[in-house]
Design an enzyme around this catalytic site. Sequence first.
Site, PDB file in Angstrom:
ATOM      1  N   GLU A   1       0.815  -1.223   0.000  1.00 36.68           N
ATOM      2  CA  GLU A   1       0.000   0.000   0.000  1.00 36.68           C
ATOM      3  C   GLU A   1       0.845   1.269   0.000  1.00 36.68           C
ATOM      4  O   GLU A   1       0.878   2.010   0.985  1.00 36.68           O
ATOM      5  CB  GLU A   1      -0.987  -0.018   1.165  1.00 36.68           C
ATOM      6  CG  GLU A   1      -0.474  -0.657   2.419  1.00 36.68           C
ATOM      7  CD  GLU A   1      -1.501  -0.799   3.522  1.00 36.68           C
ATOM      8  OE1 GLU A   1      -1.479   0.002   4.464  1.00 36.68           O
ATOM      9  OE2 GLU A   1      -2.312  -1.737   3.430  1.00 36.68           O
TER      10      GLU A   1
ATOM     11  N   GLY B   1       1.889   5.072  -0.763  1.00 35.88           N
ATOM     12  CA  GLY B   1       1.263   6.369  -1.014  1.00 35.88           C
ATOM     13  C   GLY B   1       2.299   7.290  -1.640  1.00 35.88           C
ATOM     14  O   GLY B   1       2.272   7.603  -2.822  1.00 35.88           O
ATOM     15  N   ARG B   2       3.282   7.648  -0.823  1.00 34.18           N
ATOM     16  CA  ARG B   2       4.300   8.618  -1.230  1.00 34.18           C
ATOM     17  C   ARG B   2       4.982   8.244  -2.550  1.00 34.18           C
ATOM     18  O   ARG B   2       5.158   9.076  -3.434  1.00 34.18           O
ATOM     19  CB  ARG B   2       5.372   8.697  -0.129  1.00 34.18           C
ATOM     20  CG  ARG B   2       6.439   9.736  -0.382  1.00 34.18           C
ATOM     21  CD  ARG B   2       7.567   9.638   0.661  1.00 34.18           C
ATOM     22  NE  ARG B   2       7.086   9.434   2.001  1.00 34.18           N
ATOM     23  CZ  ARG B   2       6.763  10.405   2.851  1.00 34.18           C
ATOM     24  NH1 ARG B   2       6.893  11.655   2.497  1.00 34.18           N
ATOM     25  NH2 ARG B   2       6.312  10.133   4.064  1.00 34.18           N
TER      26      ARG B   2
ATOM     27  N   CYS C   1       0.739  33.665  10.299  1.00 35.27           N
ATOM     28  CA  CYS C   1       1.230  34.461  11.437  1.00 35.27           C
ATOM     29  C   CYS C   1       1.793  33.586  12.554  1.00 35.27           C
ATOM     30  O   CYS C   1       1.304  33.582  13.671  1.00 35.27           O
ATOM     31  CB  CYS C   1       0.125  35.361  11.951  1.00 35.27           C
ATOM     32  SG  CYS C   1      -1.279  34.458  12.546  1.00 35.27           S
TER      33      CYS C   1
ATOM     34  N   TYR D   1       1.354  14.133   0.406  1.00 32.01           N
ATOM     35  CA  TYR D   1       1.124  14.808   1.679  1.00 32.01           C
ATOM     36  C   TYR D   1       1.327  16.318   1.559  1.00 32.01           C
ATOM     37  O   TYR D   1       1.764  16.972   2.501  1.00 32.01           O
ATOM     38  CB  TYR D   1       1.996  14.193   2.794  1.00 32.01           C
ATOM     39  CG  TYR D   1       1.823  12.695   2.894  1.00 32.01           C
ATOM     40  CD1 TYR D   1       0.648  12.156   3.394  1.00 32.01           C
ATOM     41  CD2 TYR D   1       2.809  11.813   2.430  1.00 32.01           C
ATOM     42  CE1 TYR D   1       0.460  10.783   3.445  1.00 32.01           C
ATOM     43  CE2 TYR D   1       2.614  10.433   2.473  1.00 32.01           C
ATOM     44  CZ  TYR D   1       1.445   9.934   2.994  1.00 32.01           C
ATOM     45  OH  TYR D   1       1.265   8.577   3.037  1.00 32.01           O
TER      46      TYR D   1
HETATM   47  N1  LLP Z   1      -0.840   2.356   4.750  1.00 28.93           N
HETATM   48  C1  LLP Z   1      -1.169   2.884   5.942  1.00 28.93           C
HETATM   49  C2  LLP Z   1      -1.988   2.111   6.871  1.00 28.93           C
HETATM   50  C3  LLP Z   1      -0.702   4.163   6.268  1.00 28.93           C
HETATM   51  O1  LLP Z   1      -1.018   4.695   7.451  1.00 28.93           O
HETATM   52  C4  LLP Z   1       0.090   4.875   5.357  1.00 28.93           C
HETATM   53  C5  LLP Z   1       0.589   6.211   5.667  1.00 28.93           C
HETATM   54  C6  LLP Z   1       0.368   4.278   4.117  1.00 28.93           C
HETATM   55  C7  LLP Z   1      -0.096   3.002   3.849  1.00 28.93           C
HETATM   56  C8  LLP Z   1       1.175   4.952   3.041  1.00 28.93           C
HETATM   57  O2  LLP Z   1       2.447   5.267   3.474  1.00 28.93           O
HETATM   58  P1  LLP Z   1       3.521   5.844   2.424  1.00 28.93           P
HETATM   59  O3  LLP Z   1       3.741   4.782   1.377  1.00 28.93           O
HETATM   60  O4  LLP Z   1       2.943   7.066   1.842  1.00 28.93           O
HETATM   61  O5  LLP Z   1       4.725   6.119   3.232  1.00 28.93           O
HETATM   62  N2  LLP Z   1       2.221  12.905   6.406  1.00 28.93           N
HETATM   63  C9  LLP Z   1       3.457  12.170   6.480  1.00 28.93           C
HETATM   64  C10 LLP Z   1       3.283  10.736   6.100  1.00 28.93           C
HETATM   65  C11 LLP Z   1       2.199  10.068   6.900  1.00 28.93           C
HETATM   66  C12 LLP Z   1       1.951   8.657   6.485  1.00 28.93           C
HETATM   67  C13 LLP Z   1       0.732   8.115   7.139  1.00 28.93           C
HETATM   68  N3  LLP Z   1       0.404   6.788   6.795  1.00 28.93           N
HETATM   69  C14 LLP Z   1       4.502  12.865   5.598  1.00 28.93           C
HETATM   70  O6  LLP Z   1       4.193  13.903   5.012  1.00 28.93           O
HETATM   71  O7  LLP Z   1       5.639  12.426   5.539  1.00 28.93           O
END
Ligand code: LLP
Length: 418
Positions: free
Chosen positions: A275, A277-278, A348, A377
């Site tokens: 899964e 995201g980034r 601010c 993000y």
């Molecule tokens: N699966 C679950 C259950 C998650 O909680 C997350 C991310 C992902 C997959 C995807 O993770 P990735 O592949 O994107 O690392 N806002 C933070 C990142 C928070 C990630 C939260 N969970 C940032 O800007 O670095």
Amino acid sequence: MNNNFSNVSDEQRDFLYKLDLQEIVDKYGSPLYLYDERTLRKRCEEMRGLIKYPQFSVNYSIKANSNIELLKIVKEEGINADAMSPGEIYVLLKAGFRPDQIFYIGNNVSAEEMQYAIDHGVLVSVDSISQLETYGKIHKGGKVAVRFNAGIGAGHHEKVVTAGSKTKFGIDNTLVEEVKNIADKYALKIVGVNQHIGSLFLDGRAYLEGVKGLLAIASKFPELEFIDLGGGFGIPYKGHMGEGKLDLLGMSIKLDAILKEWMKQYGRNAQIKIEPGRYIVAECGTLLGTVHSVKTNYNTKYIGTDIGFNVLMRPVMYDSYHEIKVFRNGKELDNSKGSKATVVGNICETGDILARDRELPDIEEGDIIAVLDAGAYGYSMSSNYNMRLRPAEAIICKDGSHKLIRKRDTLEALLSGF
Ligand code: LLP
């Protein structure tokens, strides 16, 4: 013009140089999230090909970026999705994903939220014994997945390490028997186990250890349909400083070997999911902003822009680094020919800092700031703090044309709930 893309991952920067960024900003306004379709599709393809194992699928974790036009592209690329809330399920259904292509990974959710997923035919993952009880009560005899915490976490900041001993997520691996007892009590069928160790690793070792940990737990559930290994695949935000990319090929070989061995012991094949995201969206997105003031306060040079932390939260929230490029009249200025400056926004709070003490060109009012790798993000964590309008989003299509894919907020929208 500085055309040095040293160590910068392949194609994702070149669109910045093919376009007149001034024209883009004049057309869509500033600040603006600008995405590159080709890069997005490429990243989808890379994730899809992560392993050779045939029963493999990728769920894009849409919390990273849930723009519906981007979701449609991701879907076209043959990628499914995970959701973290009814809102994400709703958007995914609107984007055309089928319920069976969505996986709801809840954390501390209400019975109503679980019911929303059930009513829409979306599989739910629970991540505590108490949530399993709640699920059992409302969906006796149903299918469910369970998120475990095998004790191994990783991530770019302690706030985003989501497994191990210091996090609220997942069920401790000592509670397997209790999970089974509750499942029996409500005749629930545990069809999947999942985990997510945290966000952003550039070295696959922790992930692979985590996979082994989860598989050890999975062995205790003989009837699994799938195992979801989670996301967290990192991108090199400091690629221009020599930071290397994640070695996907190396991970792939090791993962395939681990999975093959495990399936042999398990006695049959289960679907494997990840899964990310980034990885899918970070590099396809650039945030464009405009410089409105340049000043020096007690020896610190401040570049005042319209990129407040309501637009990009990551630097303030996690001290995250994003590479910055500066453009004037559509041409890039050389970052090495200038001085150190701190780039700030228009919110601010003194902490409203996008980049501290950066070597930057001699910036003037009206210059355009391009913040790289802002696709993940970025918009999804933006807000109306200070009653600021969330920015517009535009995309450069694969044929080179560009179009708006989300309008900037309006002043009226700020009062839409009243
Ligand atoms: N699966 C679950 C259950 C998650 O909680 C997350 C991310 C992902 C997959 C995807 O993770 P990735 O592949 O994107 O690392 N806002 C933070 C990142 C928070 C990630 C939260 N969970 C940032 O800007 O670095």
